[in-house]
Design a protein around this motif. Structure first.
Motif, short mmCIF file in Angstrom:
data_model
loop_
_atom_site.label_atom_id
_atom_site.label_comp_id
_atom_site.label_asym_id
_atom_site.label_seq_id
_atom_site.Cartn_x
_atom_site.Cartn_y
_atom_site.Cartn_z
N ARG A 151 0.82 -1.21 0.00
CA ARG A 151 0.00 0.00 0.00
C ARG A 151 0.86 1.27 0.00
NH1 ARG A 151 -5.60 -0.94 3.33
NH2 ARG A 151 -6.31 -2.73 2.12
N TRP A 152 1.78 1.32 -0.94
CA TRP A 152 2.71 2.44 -0.98
C TRP A 152 2.03 3.76 -1.34
CZ3 TRP A 152 6.93 1.79 1.46
CH2 TRP A 152 7.54 0.52 1.52
N ILE A 174 2.34 4.47 11.15
CA ILE A 174 1.44 3.68 10.31
C ILE A 174 0.54 2.82 11.18
CG2 ILE A 174 1.32 2.03 8.40
CD1 ILE A 174 4.20 2.86 7.67
N GLU A 175 -0.77 3.05 11.07
CA GLU A 175 -1.74 2.25 11.83
C GLU A 175 -1.81 0.83 11.27
OE1 GLU A 175 -3.16 3.33 14.51
OE2 GLU A 175 -2.44 5.40 14.31
N ASP A 176 -2.21 -0.09 12.11
CA ASP A 176 -2.27 -1.50 11.70
C ASP A 176 -3.17 -1.72 10.49
OD1 ASP A 176 -0.61 -1.89 13.82
OD2 ASP A 176 -1.99 -3.15 14.99
N ASP A 177 -4.31 -1.02 10.45
CA ASP A 177 -5.25 -1.26 9.35
C ASP A 177 -4.73 -0.75 8.01
OD1 ASP A 177 -5.52 1.46 9.70
OD2 ASP A 177 -7.65 1.39 10.27
N GLU A 178 -3.66 0.04 8.04
CA GLU A 178 -3.09 0.52 6.78
C GLU A 178 -2.26 -0.56 6.08
OE1 GLU A 178 -1.88 4.80 6.53
OE2 GLU A 178 -1.96 4.66 8.71
N GLY A 184 -3.54 -3.53 5.52
CA GLY A 184 -4.51 -4.30 4.73
C GLY A 184 -5.46 -5.04 5.64
N ASP A 185 -6.39 -5.74 5.01
CA ASP A 185 -7.40 -6.49 5.76
C ASP A 185 -6.80 -7.79 6.28
OD1 ASP A 185 -9.25 -4.53 5.14
OD2 ASP A 185 -9.83 -5.53 3.26
N MET A 186 -7.01 -8.05 7.55
CA MET A 186 -6.49 -9.27 8.17
C MET A 186 -7.31 -10.47 7.73
SD MET A 186 -4.15 -10.34 10.34
CE MET A 186 -3.77 -9.07 11.53
N LYS A 187 -6.65 -11.42 7.09
CA LYS A 187 -7.31 -12.66 6.67
C LYS A 187 -6.47 -13.83 7.16
CE LYS A 187 -9.32 -10.59 2.52
NZ LYS A 187 -9.38 -10.62 1.02
N PRO A 188 -6.72 -14.29 8.39
CA PRO A 188 -5.90 -15.37 8.96
C PRO A 188 -5.93 -16.62 8.09
CG PRO A 188 -7.30 -14.36 10.63
CD PRO A 188 -7.75 -13.84 9.31
N LYS A 189 -4.78 -17.27 7.98
CA LYS A 189 -4.68 -18.52 7.24
C LYS A 189 -5.05 -19.68 8.15
CE LYS A 189 -1.00 -19.20 4.78
NZ LYS A 189 0.44 -19.26 4.40
N GLU A 190 -5.54 -20.75 7.55
CA GLU A 190 -5.85 -21.94 8.33
C GLU A 190 -4.57 -22.53 8.91
OE1 GLU A 190 -7.81 -26.36 7.70
OE2 GLU A 190 -8.27 -24.76 6.28
N LEU A 191 -3.50 -22.49 8.11
CA LEU A 191 -2.21 -23.00 8.55
C LEU A 191 -1.17 -21.90 8.38
CD1 LEU A 191 -2.20 -26.56 6.90
CD2 LEU A 191 -2.68 -26.01 9.28
N GLY A 192 -0.38 -21.66 9.41
CA GLY A 192 0.70 -20.71 9.28
C GLY A 192 0.28 -19.26 9.47
N SER A 198 -0.41 -15.49 8.16
CA SER A 198 -0.84 -14.79 6.95
C SER A 198 0.14 -13.67 6.63
CB SER A 198 -2.25 -14.22 7.13
OG SER A 198 -2.22 -13.12 8.02
N ARG A 199 0.03 -13.13 5.44
CA ARG A 199 0.92 -12.06 5.02
C ARG A 199 0.82 -10.84 5.94
NH1 ARG A 199 0.57 -7.54 1.66
NH2 ARG A 199 -1.62 -7.99 1.20
N ILE A 200 -0.40 -10.42 6.24
CA ILE A 200 -0.59 -9.24 7.09
C ILE A 200 -0.13 -9.53 8.52
CG2 ILE A 200 -2.24 -7.54 7.95
CD1 ILE A 200 -1.78 -7.44 4.94
N GLU A 201 -0.43 -10.73 9.02
CA GLU A 201 0.05 -11.11 10.36
C GLU A 201 1.57 -10.99 10.43
OE1 GLU A 201 -2.32 -14.51 12.61
OE2 GLU A 201 -1.96 -15.05 10.52
N ARG A 202 2.23 -11.50 9.43
CA ARG A 202 3.69 -11.47 9.40
C ARG A 202 4.20 -10.03 9.38
NH1 ARG A 202 7.64 -15.17 8.17
NH2 ARG A 202 9.57 -14.32 7.29
#
Length: 661
Positions: A308-309, A323-327, A329-337, A339-343
């Motif tokens: 989101r540059w 930078i606020e957390d919601d900037e 992206g939308d948090m979409k937890p993965k079933e395994l491992g 997620s990109r935003i979590e990381r």
């Protein structure tokens, strides 16, 4: 006079501020590499010489020069040649005001000029078209710029623009096409290529060439009309004029920062250029008022795969504390491992809090590891995608896989550098010999096979296609073997072909992304970043690999038993890739080598080294020296994977890891 050349025009289109820093020795430039070696690695010079064969009997405007480049002399020589009614010129020179260009191939027929820009790049009608997009736009603006300068310098000429490219629908009509263009030093030709005229004489052009001419008139017309723009604020001619003036005046442009582009700016300092100025930092000081401490604060450039540059640029936010957390992206937890935003958020808070403890999804990694079967196999390939094919019937840019390394980690912890393959003999196509050797190596056991990135998977799938088109007697066995390891590619060329994978390769890089984060990597998932991070994190790895090979239950094919993988230099652990010996360090400096390469400690250097072994008439001794250096580099690549594997297993045993999921 400071001339805006086509390369500087491209630099200005990337960011007008860069024009102030380019070609100045006091500023660091991470792209300031040897252009000859870069062209060698890409096959650019061979392609250019092949393109000239489409237009025989051309006149070369020579590039030989003294201490100072004589622009006027090149232009005058070109103008003299243009007085002919019909003429072909290689490297024709044109100047208008402070604009200067060299044209790869120029064909003049009366008042018609065909401008031909040669690129070591491929296209494929119906699949990989030449069109205005992010892949092609800078090439197309390059051609438009050349056309503009010619028309301004010679208004009475009509200029028609073309690209000459490797055509992936074509195949070579003879064996050994790539061996017919030899690298020669100081031969008075910019490309440094000497052609094997007697062998090339059997070819008919353009019928027997793998290059094709692509008319780009329609796209260039839209660029000239302003329908396509890179600098959105400026029409095409205006962009040329403002960039030419900025370069001539040698003044800082002050173009607004675009963080997505700033992230990749080449005018940054690193360990090798710390004594030079940073144009990157100067921009931030001038435009954002940053001080030295601001550059030390954690910022979004560190964040892995941040997307989101535009939002950050628009709001002038870059520091992670802003930078606020919601900037993210939308948090979409993965079933395994993870997620990109979590990381990304894990990285954000560890960076802000100066927390250097690793993050581990212990449950997920443990579950993943239960699927791994010993003994564990680690493989790494080195391959070159050469523009000009080795054999008749091959397409441009088919991979040539010239090397692999194979480590085995046994259940008892013994580490074997079990197998390796290399073929740097000039003109020999190694792929089928390579796959036979790999098959013999991996069929020694039924344990899991690891790669680091999808590169090995895609490489094996391309070798599979080459086998399908071959007459090799054992091709069915080799294809079956490849299918046991690889996942089918998604490319349209395969038309949905699927197969059952019995021993699917495990991508350690994807394992890292899913379950592990080490703050010392600064967000990079390259093994070249992960390995040094592990050395800083793991006392076990540091202790083990600080000992001689003979003392750690390990075998090596290329390093002596007293060799230590980890060494201390100036109080810091030295990156083992940087510890690799320079191949020619003990050579007599008076010996005239054919190769200019000094060290092989990364993939780019390996490709250059392979190219040198193929396209220069070097001695057997010099070729063997490069061969030995390549073997050492590739062995370290698979050993690095072993170290990552050991660290992941070790990490599962640690109970005091912060933020265990």
């Amino acid at each position: 006079m400071r001339y805006l050349t086509k390369s500087r025009f491209k630099t200005g289109l990337e960011c007008p501020n860069k024009l102030f820093y380019t070609k100045k020795d006091e500023y660091a430039n991470q792209k300031d590499e040897n252009p000859f070696l870069e062209a060698l690695a890409s096959g650019g010079f061979q392609v250019e010489e092949l393109a000239r064969l489409h237009y025989p009997n051309g006149h070369l405007v020579d590039d030989v020069q003294g201490d100072k480049y004589d622009y006027e002399e090149k232009v005058e020589e070109t103008n003299q040649l243009l007085q002919n009614e019909n003429v072909v010129i290689y490297e024709a020179a044109f100047k208008y005001n402070n604009l200067f260009i060299r044209v790869d191939i120029l064909e003049k027929k009366g008042h018609q000029i065909n401008l031909i820009e040669v690129k070591a790049k491929s296209f494929k009608e119906g699949y990989k078209e030449v069109k205005y997009n992010s892949e092609w736009k800078f090439y197309l603006f390059d051609v438009a710029f050349q056309k503009y300068v010619i028309e301004k310098a010679h208004p009475h000429f009509r200029v028609k623009p073309y690209l000459m490219l490797a055509d992936q629908l074509k195949t070579a009509s003879i064996d050994g096409l790539n061996q017919m263009f030899r690298i020669k030093k100081n031969n008075g030709n910019r490309t440094g290529i000497e052609k094997k005229e007697d062998q090339l004489a059997q070819l008919k052009f353009p019928e027997d060439s793998v290059l094709s001419l692509k008319d780009v008139t329609d796209i260039i017309t839209k660029i000239e009309a302003g329908e396509h723009r890179i600098l959105e604020e400026y029409e095409f001619e205006d962009a040329i004029e403002i960039l030419a003036k900025a370069y001539q005046d040698d003044c800082y442009f002050g173009y607004p920062l675009d963080f997505a582009k700033c992230k990749h700016c080449e005018f940054k300092t690193d360990a090798d250029s710390k004594d030079k100025k940073s144009g990157f930092e100067e921009c931030f000081k001038k435009q954002l008022g940053w001080k030295e401490d601001d550059f030390k604060a954690p910022n979004a450039f560190e964040i892995w795969d941040f997307r989101r540059w535009k939002n950050l640029t628009d709001e002038g936010k870059l520091k992670l504390t802003e930078i606020e957390d919601d900037e993210f992206g939308d948090m979409k937890p993965k079933e395994l491992g993870i997620s990109r935003i979590e990381r990304q958020l894990i990285q954000k808070y560890k960076s802000i809090e100066k927390d250097n403890k690793i993050y581990l999804d212990k449950e997920g990694l443990s579950r993943e590891m239960t699927t791994w079967k010993p003994p564990y196999n680690f493989i790494d390939f080195e391959a070159s995608t050469v523009a000009l094919p080795f054999y008749s019937g091959q397409h441009p840019y088919e991979k040539v896989v010239f090397q692999f390394s194979h480590h085995i980690y046994q259940e008892d912890g013994r580490i074997e550098h079990a197998n390796e393959f290399i073929n740097v003999n000039p003109g020999e196509f190694p792929n089928f010999e390579f796959i036979r050797a790999l098959k013999a190596a991996l069929e020694q056991n039924t344990g899991s096979v690891f790669q680091f990135s999808p590169y090995e998977n895609s490489t094996l799938n391309q070798v599979k296609r080459q086998l399908e088109a071959s007459v090799e007697l054992d091709k069915e066995d080799l294809i079956t073997f490849i299918k046991t390891l690889t996942t089918p590619p998604k490319s349209n060329d395969y038309k949905g072909e699927v197969w059952e994978v019995k021993r699917m390769m495990i991508d350690l890089c994807e394992v890292i992304k899913a379950y592990y984060y080490n703050p010392y990597t600064k967000g990079s998932n390259s093994i070249k970043a992960i390995l040094p991070a592990i050395f800083k994190t793991s006392a076990f790895i540091k202790e083990k690999y600080s000992q001689p090979i003979a003392d750690i239950n390990m075998t090596s094919k290329n390093f002596p038993s007293h060799y230590k993988w980890l060494r201390i230099k100036d109080g810091e652990i030295e990156d083992p890739y940087k510890s690799l010996d320079k191949p020619f360090k003990d050579w007599d400096t008076d010996f005239e080598r054919k190769s200019d390469i000094e060290e092989i400690n990364n993939g780019g250097a390996a490709l250059i080294a392979y190219g040198l072994t193929q396209y220069t008439d070097m001695s057997t001794e010099e070729r063997n020296t490069l061969r030995e250096a390549l073997l050492k580099y590739c062995e370290l690549d698979t050993l690095a994977m072993v170290m990552v594997f050991e660290h992941l297993r070790e990490s599962l045993l640690i109970t005091e890891i912060d933020n265990i999921k």
